[in-house]
Design an enzyme around this catalytic site. Structure first.
Site, PDB file in Angstrom:
ATOM      1  CG  ASP A 239     -23.992  32.274  -9.145  1.00  0.00           C
ATOM      2  OD1 ASP A 239     -25.561  32.690  -9.784  1.00  0.00           O
ATOM      3  OD2 ASP A 239     -24.253  31.512  -7.847  1.00  0.00           O
ATOM      4  CD  GLU A 311     -26.326  36.481 -10.572  1.00  0.00           C
ATOM      5  OE1 GLU A 311     -27.185  36.542  -9.794  1.00  0.00           O
ATOM      6  OE2 GLU A 311     -24.870  36.062 -10.133  1.00  0.00           O
TER       7      GLU A 311
HETATM    8  C1  NOJ Z   1     -27.287  34.037  -8.018  1.00  0.00           C
HETATM    9  C2  NOJ Z   1     -28.267  32.740  -8.111  1.00  0.00           C
HETATM   10  O1  NOJ Z   1     -29.066  34.205  -9.823  1.00  0.00           O
HETATM   11  C3  NOJ Z   1     -29.889  33.111  -7.300  1.00  0.00           C
HETATM   12  O2  NOJ Z   1     -30.903  32.546  -7.864  1.00  0.00           O
HETATM   13  C4  NOJ Z   1     -28.561  32.421  -6.743  1.00  0.00           C
HETATM   14  O3  NOJ Z   1     -29.942  32.139  -5.749  1.00  0.00           O
HETATM   15  C5  NOJ Z   1     -27.537  33.160  -6.298  1.00  0.00           C
HETATM   16  N1  NOJ Z   1     -27.042  33.848  -7.490  1.00  0.00           N
HETATM   17  C6  NOJ Z   1     -26.298  32.163  -5.466  1.00  0.00           C
HETATM   18  O4  NOJ Z   1     -25.600  31.277  -5.568  1.00  0.00           O
END
Ligand code: NOJ
Ligand code: CA
Length: 590
Positions: A239, A311
């Site tokens: 993430d 991500e």
């Molecule tokens: C990316 C995640 O996909 C999102 O849902 C989240 O709010 C942020 N990172 C913080 O973890």
């Protein structure tokens, strides 16, 4: 264990080697090893938002046993791996992205025993489970942060990012240390009265950033990764990975400037760049370290078989290319290519050049295509025209599954679920939708319950329960059960594409070459691999019928249809492929 499915493990490989002629035995074993190691290269990965997928106990919140109950559906769809957004214990401020314990399951979703059952059942169906790994921040309720905020000399103080305010006095905290902003709006610094310092949070106030300059933080996450590897997970999705580090000099972010050199205003305030808080080069060292941890765990088996997905929202293909690391210092196998899927406009030239970039500028690495997730309005809202949405969803899914690489699909897209944001502020669940109301309604609209059938609550939860988010009214016609029996449904289209991706050698591994490259209305490409027929794909990006004339170098013009959108005719040759509005044609060159 989940990940050992279908492979020839050590002792069995040896037994085979003595029983078979040597050359054949070696090639069988090495082929099995290679497919086990490289399974992700052509994988269909399916993102499940556990809260919204299937509730098994009638509390209106999806859970692990619910996912287990739906594995047969995912198997039939052709899914190789499921990425679960966070299921760890959490106060659920950011619906799981605020973690208070990395080595357990939130009771709302089940128990570690339920998790073991999920992986065991998934394993039987050759489906891997991918965990979300949130390393940038924890919940403010995590014991590390509770300790850290308790006093300046607590051993955990240095696990987070604490700083003095500017111009603090006995009665006032002073201003935040600099102008850094939270991705969810407002200053990224939160004053904490106990120790009279600010802490940094890139996301919600309840998500304090960890300090990755502290070796203890590294060690903690190496252990967490090993914990889940031992439980047989197929990999991790990292993430917000580009946000791990911040400028050590704490310099202010600069404003974004327009072409006249003037600061760009967004929502009434100056828009800031984020190059002091995003994509700092130190992230690569961390990813090499974590990848080495996973590869070491498997060093006697198949290093590299546990997939690392990133991500990775990045500004350009060059930055994306770096995320793979080097052969001797690997990082991600599959950093998300957000260059293609988030163009958010059906523009042929842009798609052509970005797909070409993925083919030619990632040093032969595997692209991970993705068009949708739990943070963005669904496909209808970003690509639809309100008239041909389902046809446009066929266009998008064709690019997703018929291009070279791995494909990441978001739950519900395969049936054409629509973005359904709340209509009243008091119904909003995502905190950023409350602060942003009415301009930004938050992310609830793309997180609504999965639509399984036409019963009350769409089969997501018991008909008498209250789902945590309302089931969209479309469920009576847009649902799995209805689409399973319709030959022309979007779901049937998805299955056919995935089937081609899995069984047709050119679609599975062939290189991706653009055709008819001056065409501004239709995107066409071919997939080619040695020893198998070439396949061509044409996708109409317009609401008008189009005709295309394709030339495949070194081939004649004969073509046999493999798949086409409803109503399209079989073409007489590659020179005259007719496409309806947003039509798709896929054929094998004869
Ligand atoms: C990316 C995640 O996909 C999102 O849902 C989240 O709010 C942020 N990172 C913080 O973890
Ligand atoms: Ca439940």
């Amino acid at each position: 264990m989940h990940w050992t499915k279908g492979i020839i493990s050590g002792s069995l490989a040896l037994a085979l080697a003595t029983a078979l002629p040597v050359a054949r035995a070696q090639s069988a074993a090495s082929q099995a090893a290679s497919s086990e190691q490289n399974w992700w290269r052509n994988a269909v990965i399916y993102e499940v938002y556990p809260r919204s997928f299937q509730d098994s106990n009638g509390d209106g919140i999806g859970d692990l046993n619910g996912i287990t109950d739906r594995l047969d559906y995912l198997k039939e769809l052709g899914v190789d791996a499921i990425w679960l957004t966070p299921i760890y214990p959490s106060p659920q401020v950011d619906f799981g992205y605020d973690i208070s314990d990395y080595e357990n399951i939130d009771p709302q979703y089940g128990t570690l025993a339920d998790f073991n059952r999920l992986t065991a059942e998934a394993d039987k169906r050759h489906i891997r489970i991918i965990m979300d790994m949130v390393m940038n921040h924890t919940s403010d309720k995590h014991p590390w942060f509770i300790q850290s905020r308790s006093s300046k000399d607590n051993p955990y103080r240095d696990w987070y990012m604490w700083h003095d305010g500017k111009g603090e006095t006995a009665t006032s905290p002073g201003a935040p240390p600099n102008n850094w902003e939270s991705a969810f709006g407002g200053s990224a610094w939160q004053w904490d009265p106990t120790t009279r310092q600010y802490y940094y949070h890139k996301f919600y106030i309840q998500q304090p950033d960890l300090n990755w300059n502290n070796p203890k933080v590294h060690e903690a996450f190496r252990n967490i990764i090993n914990f889940w590897l031992q439980r047989g997970v197929g990999g991790f999705r990292f993430d917000a990975i580009t946000t791990l580090f911040e400028d050590p000099q704490m310099r202010d972010e600069d404003p974004v400037l327009d072409k006249n050199g003037k600061p760009v205003m967004l929502f009434g305030k100056v828009e800031l760049k984020d190059d002091r808080t995003d994509n700092l080069p130190q992230v690569h060292d961390v990813m090499q370290e974590m990848r080495a941890t996973a590869d070491k765990f498997d060093s006697d088996k198949f290093p590299g078989a546990r997939v690392f997905i990133g991500e990775t929202y990045l500004p350009n293909i060059g930055e994306l290319a770096k995320q793979y690391g080097a052969p001797d210092k690997p990082e991600f196998q599959l950093p998300m290519d957000t260059q293609i899927g988030f163009i958010n406009k059906l523009d042929v030239a842009t798609f052509r050049s970005r797909i070409n970039d993925a083919e030619t500028k990632l040093n032969g690495n595997t692209p991970l295509l993705v068009f949708d997730n739990h943070d963005n309005p669904r496909l209808d809202a970003r690509y639809g025209d309100g008239v041909h949405n389902t046809d446009i969803e066929r266009v998008i899914s064709t690019i997703l599954f018929a291009s070279r690489g791995a494909s990441l699909s978001y739950y519900g897209d395969e049936i054409g679920m629509k973005t359904t944001p709340p209509t009243r502020k008091e119904d909003v669940k995502d905190p950023v939708g409350i602060t942003g109301w009415p301009r930004f309604k938050g992310r609830d609209g793309e997180r609504t319950p999965m639509q399984w059938d036409a019963a009350a609550n769409a089969g997501f939860t018991s008909p008498t329960a209250t789902p945590w988010l309302p089931v969209p009214p479309t469920y009576t016609t847009v649902n799995v059960k209805a689409e399973q029996s319709e030959q022309d449904s979007l779901l049937t289209w998805y299955k056919a594409l995935i089937q081609l991706k899995k069984t047709n050698p050119a679609f599975a591994h062939g290189e991706n070459v653009m055709l008819d490259t001056d065409n501004t209305k239709v995107l066409s490409w071919m997939r080619q691999t040695a020893g198998a027929p070439t396949v061509v794909v044409s996708v109409n990006f317009t609401a008008d019928p189009q005709s295309v004339n394709l030339t495949v170098p070194g081939s004649g013009s004969g073509v046999k249809t493999l798949l086409k959108t409803p109503g399209a005719q079989d073409p007489a040759s590659l020179n005259a492929i007719q496409l309806g509005p947003f039509g798709v044609y896929i054929g094998e060159v004869q």
